[in-house]
Design a protein around this motif. Structure first.
Motif, short mmCIF file in Angstrom:
data_model
loop_
_atom_site.label_atom_id
_atom_site.label_comp_id
_atom_site.label_asym_id
_atom_site.label_seq_id
_atom_site.Cartn_x
_atom_site.Cartn_y
_atom_site.Cartn_z
N HIS A 149 0.84 -1.20 0.00
CA HIS A 149 0.00 0.00 0.00
C HIS A 149 0.88 1.25 0.00
O HIS A 149 1.87 1.32 0.74
N PRO A 150 0.54 2.26 -0.81
CA PRO A 150 1.41 3.44 -0.91
C PRO A 150 1.60 4.20 0.40
O PRO A 150 2.58 4.93 0.56
N LYS A 151 0.68 4.04 1.35
CA LYS A 151 0.80 4.74 2.62
C LYS A 151 1.51 3.91 3.69
O LYS A 151 1.79 4.41 4.78
N ALA A 154 5.59 4.74 4.99
CA ALA A 154 5.64 5.96 5.79
C ALA A 154 4.73 5.86 7.00
O ALA A 154 5.06 6.36 8.09
N GLY A 155 3.59 5.20 6.84
CA GLY A 155 2.63 5.08 7.94
C GLY A 155 3.16 4.26 9.10
O GLY A 155 2.97 4.62 10.27
N ARG A 161 7.01 6.01 15.56
CA ARG A 161 7.62 7.17 16.21
C ARG A 161 6.62 7.86 17.14
O ARG A 161 6.97 8.22 18.27
N ILE A 162 5.39 8.03 16.69
CA ILE A 162 4.39 8.72 17.50
C ILE A 162 4.06 7.92 18.75
O ILE A 162 4.09 8.44 19.87
N ILE A 163 3.73 6.65 18.54
CA ILE A 163 3.37 5.81 19.69
C ILE A 163 4.56 5.65 20.62
O ILE A 163 4.42 5.71 21.85
N ILE A 316 -0.76 -6.15 5.93
CA ILE A 316 -0.59 -4.70 6.03
C ILE A 316 -1.47 -3.99 5.00
O ILE A 316 -2.11 -2.98 5.30
N ASN A 317 -1.51 -4.52 3.78
CA ASN A 317 -2.35 -3.92 2.75
C ASN A 317 -3.83 -3.98 3.12
O ASN A 317 -4.58 -3.02 2.86
N LYS A 318 -4.26 -5.08 3.69
CA LYS A 318 -5.64 -5.18 4.16
C LYS A 318 -5.93 -4.09 5.19
O LYS A 318 -6.97 -3.41 5.13
#
Length: 672
Positions: A149-151, A154-155, A161-163, A316-318
């Motif tokens: 998945h394109p996101k 980076a996601g 990092r955020i968590i 991950i794509n799902k």
């Protein structure tokens, strides 16, 4: 102690956070309910206990990547403990002059454990963040030929990092705030962090103590209130969903056992999975349970040999597609994209060997292999789309009862000169030997059947074979998605076996073992089935088979996927060889970590998908590193694939079945 305004603000933020989290969780629940079937709810108390033990012990995580897994376990244990600690912080903020757990022994023990877990969480989280930054794509990346998945890339980095930052802030603030409170009331125990905090605060006025405690409270609890709603959309939702995945997953006899499709029910209009809503509810839950750790990708033989398949990318794509398009699915709308459009490529679907490594290694009980096989079912049954090489195998199974297209009348040619009794000649045997298509028809695998026949004769076993009545069990047809053909073969074989009423069945093929023992039950065939290496060990142990063990030897052993991972048979072949005076050398990947030979999942009957090398070549190269003259196997498919790999490598290493090796060491029975 919070002021009245702060208490009102806290309650408002808490209710807002709970509302946002519940809305997100409710969407997840509606999405999962769109799946087929239902989650397993039988024996919920027992399931809850089992899932809790897995969660608390972290045993499935600790199986691989030991140091990162220990860091992860420290975070989990600290997370559970801080559910209690956060309650204590809130009570201390709302109740005047209150210290959670008191200032006596109980409170001291509680805070002592909390101190260590705080340090564990801080060290564990910091180390995992550094690992993500340092290791990066080496562990958590994907090759260019894998659909992702394109996101996602980076996601995943953003979520980590955020968590990670929120957890560090939350635990750090809680840790310091607890000591500020204890120093303020004059109850801080001797403990380096406490002593340091006490020394820094010695000359601060009481108002500064109060202000600092409030500040740390808001940093700690505020970060947690922010974390709740964000958790649901991040990969870290697995903290809540993974235990549910263990608790609500259907129980199966084997990780590879597939559900029966009723091919006679004309009301069914969809077979297999073309879209997300065609998957089962447990398969949709898998997407939310996925920890995105790529352990399944590491274990996948297709990915390891350069092919497009990544079971991790599939899950991950799902998940990312559900984040983007899940609202429509939750509202009852039909998906606008098929699974092959965003989740996995057709090339990757047909690269799967159905070895079960991805299922076995997953720390959260996901089953990406099952998704792939359901997609194959849709392609084969609904689209009539499959690799052209499979057509010959399908035709052979349909017309002659075996993928080699050998006529039933020639089924017993392998046994010429061996006096192997058929069921017509011996209608009441103690043991029915299911020979299998490969041992009955393939020239190399026939040597295994001939060796096993000599062993049965030497042990005076009362047995029989079905002969021309035996047909392929349909394993390859089922794993290629051709459920209609499997249905036909299984129904016919069960009818035959139920007429014979075997006391016990022995097979010389783990794929036959798996199908007869684990999948024919759905067709009314419930049998006691064992592998030929189990019978050999049994006969030797009982003294019915006399083996010359005086000549010592060493060899390596390869665990077949459908003998080991799928049916948990590891000791019997090793014990049989040991009883024959042979020292077994383990390959680097063995037992549940064994590497596939490349034949499973119907790969035996088609060309491998494009990659850097063949799966069998990868496994054989590993075997040659053992520096043994021979490699023992317990599966005819493994025999064929690894023999071909040895030939291609121009190696002198012999590939031999356990039965062949033992048969050479038969000792004649003593004269009466």
């Amino acid at each position: 102690m919070l002021s009245t305004v702060e208490k009102i603000l806290f309650i408002a933020l808490l209710l807002g956070s709970i509302y946002a989290a519940l809305r997100a969780a409710e969407r997840v629940a509606r999405i999962v309910r769109r799946g087929q079937g239902s989650l397993a709810t039988d024996n919920l108390p027992g399931r809850f206990i089992q899932a809790s033990l897995v969660f608390i012990t972290q045993k499935t995580v600790l199986k691989r990547r030991l140091l990162p897994s220990i860091a992860h376990a420290l975070i989990v244990w600290g997370f559970v403990y801080f559910l209690l600690g956060n309650l204590g912080d809130v009570l201390q903020g709302f109740i005047p002059n209150y210290t959670f757990m008191g200032t006596g022994t109980l409170g001291a023990v509680y805070r002592f454990i909390g101190d260590w877990l705080s340090i564990g969480v801080l060290v564990g989280m910091a180390s995992l963040i550094v690992r993500r930054l340092v290791v990066g794509n080496k562990v958590f990346g994907f090759r260019s030929n894998t659909l992702i998945h394109p996101k996602a890339i980076a996601g995943i980095r953003r979520d980590s990092r955020i968590i990670g930052a929120i957890i560090l802030v939350h635990v750090g603030a809680h840790f310091l705030g607890n000591y500020v409170h204890m120093v303020q009331i004059g109850q801080a125990p001797w403990w380096p962090p406490a002593s340091l905090t006490s020394a820094l605060m010695t000359h601060l006025p009481e108002t500064a103590h109060i202000m600092l405690e409030r500040l740390l409270f808001w940093i700690s609890i505020g970060s947690l209130l922010i974390l709740g709603p964000y958790f649901i959309r991040s990969k870290h939702i697995h903290i809540f969903v993974a235990p549910l995945n263990f608790m609500l997953k259907p129980k199966r006899q084997s990780i590879g056992q597939l559900d029966k499709l009723d091919m006679e029910d004309e009301s069914i209009t969809q077979y297999g999975a073309a879209k997300l809503e065609h998957l089962s509810q447990p398969q949709l839950l898998d997407a939310y349970a996925c920890i995105m750790c790529n352990r399944c990708q590491d274990a996948c033989p297709a990915y390891a040999t350069g092919k497009a398949l990544s079971p991790a990318a599939l899950e991950i794509n799902k998940r990312y597609h559900l984040n983007d398009e899940g609202a429509a699915l939750a509202a009852g709308q039909e998906s606008n994209l098929g699974l092959l459009d965003f989740a996995i490529s057709a090339e990757a679907v047909w690269a799967c060997t159905a070895c079960g490594a991805c299922v076995s290694v997953c720390p959260v009980n996901n089953e990406p292999m099952r998704d792939i096989l359901d997609i194959r079912r849709n392609l084969a049954l609904m689209e009539n789309t499959f690799p052209s090489q499979l057509q010959q195998a399908f035709r052979g199974m349909e017309r002659t009862g075996n993928p080699w297209t050998i006529a039933p009348e020639a089924r017993m040619d392998w046994a010429k000169g061996l006096a192997v009794p058929t069921i017509e000649q011996n209608p009441d045997p103690d043991l029915l030997w299911w020979v299998g298509c490969a041992p009955a028809t393939d020239p190399r695998a026939q040597k295994t059947a001939q060796a096993f026949a000599r062993l049965l004769a030497a042990a005076s076993v009362n047995y029989a074979v079905l002969g021309k009545l035996e047909r392929c069990t349909g394993d390859s047809a089922r794993r290629a998605g051709n459920e209609a053909l499997f249905y036909e073969l299984a129904s016919a074989n069960v009818e035959t076996l139920n007429q014979v009423k075997p006391r016990r069945i022995v097979t010389t093929c783990p794929h036959c073992l798996h199908t007869l023992a684990n999948e024919y039950g759905a067709f009314g065939g419930n049998y006691q089935v064992i592998h030929h290496t189990q019978l050999i060990e049994e006969l030797i142990t009982e003294g019915k088979l006399r083996i010359n063990s005086s000549v010592q030897a060493r060899l390596a052993f390869h665990d077949p996927c459908y003998l080991g991972r799928h049916n948990n048979i590891y000791d019997a072949p090793r014990q049989a060889l040991t009883c024959a005076g042979i020292t077994v050398t383990e390959l680097p990947r063995h037992h549940s970590n064994s590497f596939c030979c490349g034949a499973g999942g119907a790969q035996m009957w088609k060309e491998e998908e494009h990659g850097a090398r063949r799966v069998s070549e990868e496994r054989f190269q590993e075997a040659t590193q053992s520096e043994q003259a021979a490699l023992a196997v317990g599966c005819p498919f493994c025999m064929i694939m690894l023999t071909d790999a040895a030939t291609a490598a121009q190696s002198t290493m012999a590939i031999r079945d356990v039965a062949e090796i033992i048969a050479e060491r038969i000792q004649p029975a003593p004269a009466a």
